[in-house]
Design a protein around this motif. Sequence first.
Motif, PDB file in Angstrom:
ATOM      1  N   ASN A 195     -35.962  25.602  25.557  1.00  0.00           N
ATOM      2  CA  ASN A 195     -35.506  26.985  25.374  1.00  0.00           C
ATOM      3  C   ASN A 195     -36.619  27.851  24.784  1.00  0.00           C
ATOM      4  O   ASN A 195     -36.732  27.991  23.564  1.00  0.00           O
ATOM      5  CB  ASN A 195     -34.275  27.020  24.456  1.00  0.00           C
ATOM      6  CG  ASN A 195     -33.789  28.442  24.200  1.00  0.00           C
ATOM      7  OD1 ASN A 195     -34.114  29.364  24.939  1.00  0.00           O
ATOM      8  ND2 ASN A 195     -33.013  28.628  23.147  1.00  0.00           N
TER       9      ASN A 195
ATOM     10  N   LYS B 293     -34.869  32.215  37.989  1.00  0.00           N
ATOM     11  CA  LYS B 293     -34.875  30.824  37.520  1.00  0.00           C
ATOM     12  C   LYS B 293     -36.305  30.319  37.381  1.00  0.00           C
ATOM     13  O   LYS B 293     -37.218  30.784  38.072  1.00  0.00           O
ATOM     14  CB  LYS B 293     -34.132  29.932  38.522  1.00  0.00           C
ATOM     15  CG  LYS B 293     -32.649  30.264  38.673  1.00  0.00           C
ATOM     16  CD  LYS B 293     -31.822  29.517  37.645  1.00  0.00           C
ATOM     17  CE  LYS B 293     -30.324  29.680  37.909  1.00  0.00           C
ATOM     18  NZ  LYS B 293     -29.519  29.078  36.838  1.00  0.00           N
TER      19      LYS B 293
ATOM     20  N   PRO C 109     -30.137  22.261  22.619  1.00  0.00           N
ATOM     21  CA  PRO C 109     -30.004  22.584  24.040  1.00  0.00           C
ATOM     22  C   PRO C 109     -30.288  21.351  24.888  1.00  0.00           C
ATOM     23  O   PRO C 109     -31.007  20.449  24.457  1.00  0.00           O
ATOM     24  CB  PRO C 109     -31.110  23.624  24.270  1.00  0.00           C
ATOM     25  CG  PRO C 109     -31.463  24.154  22.943  1.00  0.00           C
ATOM     26  CD  PRO C 109     -31.185  23.061  21.969  1.00  0.00           C
ATOM     27  N   ARG C 110     -29.710  21.318  26.067  1.00  0.00           N
ATOM     28  CA  ARG C 110     -29.963  20.233  27.024  1.00  0.00           C
ATOM     29  C   ARG C 110     -29.391  18.898  26.592  1.00  0.00           C
ATOM     30  O   ARG C 110     -29.855  17.850  27.026  1.00  0.00           O
ATOM     31  CB  ARG C 110     -31.482  20.066  27.269  1.00  0.00           C
ATOM     32  CG  ARG C 110     -32.144  21.335  27.741  1.00  0.00           C
ATOM     33  CD  ARG C 110     -31.558  21.759  29.040  1.00  0.00           C
ATOM     34  NE  ARG C 110     -32.170  22.946  29.599  1.00  0.00           N
ATOM     35  CZ  ARG C 110     -31.834  23.461  30.774  1.00  0.00           C
ATOM     36  NH1 ARG C 110     -30.888  22.890  31.483  1.00  0.00           N
ATOM     37  NH2 ARG C 110     -32.412  24.532  31.231  1.00  0.00           N
TER      38      ARG C 110
ATOM     39  N   GLU D 190     -24.688  20.575  23.109  1.00  0.00           N
ATOM     40  CA  GLU D 190     -25.372  21.873  22.988  1.00  0.00           C
ATOM     41  C   GLU D 190     -24.466  23.033  22.592  1.00  0.00           C
ATOM     42  O   GLU D 190     -24.926  24.001  22.004  1.00  0.00           O
ATOM     43  CB  GLU D 190     -26.120  22.204  24.290  1.00  0.00           C
ATOM     44  CG  GLU D 190     -25.219  22.378  25.497  1.00  0.00           C
ATOM     45  CD  GLU D 190     -26.008  22.574  26.803  1.00  0.00           C
ATOM     46  OE1 GLU D 190     -27.245  22.558  26.788  1.00  0.00           O
ATOM     47  OE2 GLU D 190     -25.351  22.744  27.839  1.00  0.00           O
ATOM     48  N   LYS D 191     -23.173  22.932  22.881  1.00  0.00           N
ATOM     49  CA  LYS D 191     -22.256  24.043  22.549  1.00  0.00           C
ATOM     50  C   LYS D 191     -21.482  23.812  21.254  1.00  0.00           C
ATOM     51  O   LYS D 191     -20.685  24.645  20.845  1.00  0.00           O
ATOM     52  CB  LYS D 191     -21.261  24.251  23.695  1.00  0.00           C
ATOM     53  CG  LYS D 191     -21.885  24.838  24.953  1.00  0.00           C
ATOM     54  CD  LYS D 191     -20.810  25.223  25.966  1.00  0.00           C
ATOM     55  CE  LYS D 191     -21.422  25.962  27.149  1.00  0.00           C
ATOM     56  NZ  LYS D 191     -20.402  26.494  28.070  1.00  0.00           N
TER      57      LYS D 191
ATOM     58  N   GLU E 226     -22.102  31.695  28.618  1.00  0.00           N
ATOM     59  CA  GLU E 226     -23.410  31.320  29.159  1.00  0.00           C
ATOM     60  C   GLU E 226     -24.403  30.939  28.073  1.00  0.00           C
ATOM     61  O   GLU E 226     -24.332  31.400  26.944  1.00  0.00           O
ATOM     62  CB  GLU E 226     -23.993  32.489  29.979  1.00  0.00           C
ATOM     63  CG  GLU E 226     -23.379  32.617  31.358  1.00  0.00           C
ATOM     64  CD  GLU E 226     -24.038  33.707  32.189  1.00  0.00           C
ATOM     65  OE1 GLU E 226     -25.238  33.971  31.977  1.00  0.00           O
ATOM     66  OE2 GLU E 226     -23.332  34.294  33.025  1.00  0.00           O
ATOM     67  N   LEU E 227     -25.359  30.095  28.457  1.00  0.00           N
ATOM     68  CA  LEU E 227     -26.401  29.649  27.541  1.00  0.00           C
ATOM     69  C   LEU E 227     -27.742  30.211  28.010  1.00  0.00           C
ATOM     70  O   LEU E 227     -28.031  30.203  29.211  1.00  0.00           O
ATOM     71  CB  LEU E 227     -26.452  28.117  27.529  1.00  0.00           C
ATOM     72  CG  LEU E 227     -25.144  27.426  27.132  1.00  0.00           C
ATOM     73  CD1 LEU E 227     -25.160  25.967  27.544  1.00  0.00           C
ATOM     74  CD2 LEU E 227     -24.922  27.551  25.626  1.00  0.00           C
TER      75      LEU E 227
ATOM     76  N   TRP F 141     -30.694  29.084  28.045  1.00  0.00           N
ATOM     77  CA  TRP F 141     -31.593  28.143  28.720  1.00  0.00           C
ATOM     78  C   TRP F 141     -31.116  27.706  30.112  1.00  0.00           C
ATOM     79  O   TRP F 141     -31.787  26.926  30.775  1.00  0.00           O
ATOM     80  CB  TRP F 141     -31.826  26.917  27.841  1.00  0.00           C
ATOM     81  CG  TRP F 141     -30.588  26.285  27.284  1.00  0.00           C
ATOM     82  CD1 TRP F 141     -29.846  25.291  27.841  1.00  0.00           C
ATOM     83  CD2 TRP F 141     -29.963  26.597  26.035  1.00  0.00           C
ATOM     84  NE1 TRP F 141     -28.795  24.954  27.024  1.00  0.00           N
ATOM     85  CE2 TRP F 141     -28.840  25.737  25.901  1.00  0.00           C
ATOM     86  CE3 TRP F 141     -30.224  27.506  25.002  1.00  0.00           C
ATOM     87  CZ2 TRP F 141     -27.994  25.783  24.798  1.00  0.00           C
ATOM     88  CZ3 TRP F 141     -29.377  27.544  23.918  1.00  0.00           C
ATOM     89  CH2 TRP F 141     -28.277  26.697  23.818  1.00  0.00           C
ATOM     90  N   GLU F 142     -29.971  28.237  30.551  1.00  0.00           N
ATOM     91  CA  GLU F 142     -29.505  27.887  31.907  1.00  0.00           C
ATOM     92  C   GLU F 142     -30.444  28.402  33.005  1.00  0.00           C
ATOM     93  O   GLU F 142     -30.372  27.961  34.140  1.00  0.00           O
ATOM     94  CB  GLU F 142     -28.072  28.392  32.117  1.00  0.00           C
ATOM     95  CG  GLU F 142     -27.052  27.524  31.413  1.00  0.00           C
ATOM     96  CD  GLU F 142     -25.634  28.094  31.426  1.00  0.00           C
ATOM     97  OE1 GLU F 142     -25.454  29.249  31.865  1.00  0.00           O
ATOM     98  OE2 GLU F 142     -24.713  27.391  30.978  1.00  0.00           O
ATOM     99  N   ARG F 143     -31.312  29.336  32.646  1.00  0.00           N
ATOM    100  CA  ARG F 143     -32.300  29.859  33.614  1.00  0.00           C
ATOM    101  C   ARG F 143     -33.337  28.797  34.004  1.00  0.00           C
ATOM    102  O   ARG F 143     -34.009  28.911  35.028  1.00  0.00           O
ATOM    103  CB  ARG F 143     -33.048  31.041  33.009  1.00  0.00           C
ATOM    104  CG  ARG F 143     -32.334  32.363  33.153  1.00  0.00           C
ATOM    105  CD  ARG F 143     -33.192  33.497  32.629  1.00  0.00           C
ATOM    106  NE  ARG F 143     -34.401  33.690  33.424  1.00  0.00           N
ATOM    107  CZ  ARG F 143     -35.406  34.481  33.046  1.00  0.00           C
ATOM    108  NH1 ARG F 143     -35.339  35.131  31.898  1.00  0.00           N
ATOM    109  NH2 ARG F 143     -36.464  34.623  33.811  1.00  0.00           N
TER     110      ARG F 143
ATOM    111  N   GLU G 213     -34.490  25.291  35.292  1.00  0.00           N
ATOM    112  CA  GLU G 213     -33.999  24.194  36.133  1.00  0.00           C
ATOM    113  C   GLU G 213     -34.782  22.933  35.808  1.00  0.00           C
ATOM    114  O   GLU G 213     -35.959  22.827  36.111  1.00  0.00           O
ATOM    115  CB  GLU G 213     -34.167  24.544  37.617  1.00  0.00           C
ATOM    116  CG  GLU G 213     -33.309  25.734  38.057  1.00  0.00           C
ATOM    117  CD  GLU G 213     -33.521  26.092  39.509  1.00  0.00           C
ATOM    118  OE1 GLU G 213     -34.452  25.538  40.149  1.00  0.00           O
ATOM    119  OE2 GLU G 213     -32.764  26.937  40.014  1.00  0.00           O
TER     120      GLU G 213
END
Length: 444
Positions: free
Chosen positions: A95, A140, A351-352, A356-357, A436-437, A439-441, A443
């Motif tokens: 992130n 992305k 994250p990851r 993470e949530k 949404e998170l 770091w989802e951008r 891949e």
Amino acid sequence: MKNIKNVAVIFPNKFKGGITCLAMHILHYHLNKYRDIDCKMFFIENYHEIRNYDAIIITLQYENDYFNAIKIIKELKPKNPNAIFIGGGPCAISNPFPLSRFFDAFVIGEIEGTEVMYNLITKNFDEIKEGVYFPDKEGKIKRIYPKKLTIDDYPVNQITHESGAYGKAFLLEIGRGCPRRCRFCMARSIYYPPRFRKLDDLIYLTDKGLEYTKVNKVALIAPSVGDYKYIVDLCQYLNERGVQISPSSLRADTITDELLSLLNLKTLTIAPEAGSERLREVIKKDINEDDILNAVALAKEHGIDKIKLYFMVGIVDERDEDVEEIINLTKKIKENIRKVEVSINPMVPKPRTPFEKESFDLTAKNKIKYIEKNLKKIGVSVESENFNSMIAQCILCRGGEELGNILENSEKPIRLIKNIKNAGLLDKYLGKIEGELPWERIEL
């Protein structure tokens, strides 16, 4: 001859930590292969010397180094007006967004076998198709990584120092990524798939490394050294070469009589992470109490008189009895080993990871104090990170680009927490995350 590009690779903390950071050596070696690049290493003690450089690369190994990284960038930008500032490392892969406003680009992934770093330094941006996050661009970002780890791009001529974590040692990376499934750890996802080097390659790298790096110790680097299929063969070879072996980490269930006889350790480090079987199952640590106590018994047989244990509190679904089990397990180990040390910290939902949530447990501080008080009675010393630093770590690892404004005026962890509190955002970063998170951008 082309113009020489002066490049600085900075570890944003003390020399003794940076000199044992393999990423520093890989970058230094990789970039100096180019005839038109002159790359030098810098640390918190000497980065002030950097003037009129073309590129400044900062490796982000730990979130709490962000404070130093920002200070370094603010100080170096006026002295290096034409430099491109590049971030990289595990924090950038997971992130990079909280630091977006401070860097020109972030490398997302591993650079071996690519021209990504060269293209960034020479500002040949059109050649970059993936593996780089430019803060001023949308869309992305795809991680880059070598499919196999080979002898190419490996630093055999390393700078070493007694003050490093392993002392004067040649750093030998046997694998990257982790085959295990611990639910709290980022290594599995950001370095997926797990890759181990061939035994022949490791023997070659050892020979070359000891030829160029004058040391009598080899540090074995991997998230779980004992999971390497040929670990015994490798250690036998290192013993034949007459060098000491220092493993970065060993899982309790990979410790055998044969391995310990080859390693010749003075201290054995084990990370049960949780005290109870139930909680170790929740985090998918995949070791049981028998594995831990068996490792301790083997350690005793091999004359190891010190055990260091790593635990976490504030784990998802933790109960009071799980905290008690940390004390009970430590007591069982202390009955067999003269010196036992415990390191205990709150779990940070990274994250990851599957957690993470989840929320950060602010009551973890009291749990650590309770454990420390009880273990002191049986002569076990307990250490833990500064609790505010762990809160800051949680904020930094889960923030987005919006965090940049606050970081601009937060020169240390306590200040960051205060600024977040004043903005009424503490629960946003420490509580359960909905939606949404950032770091989802990326891949993976």
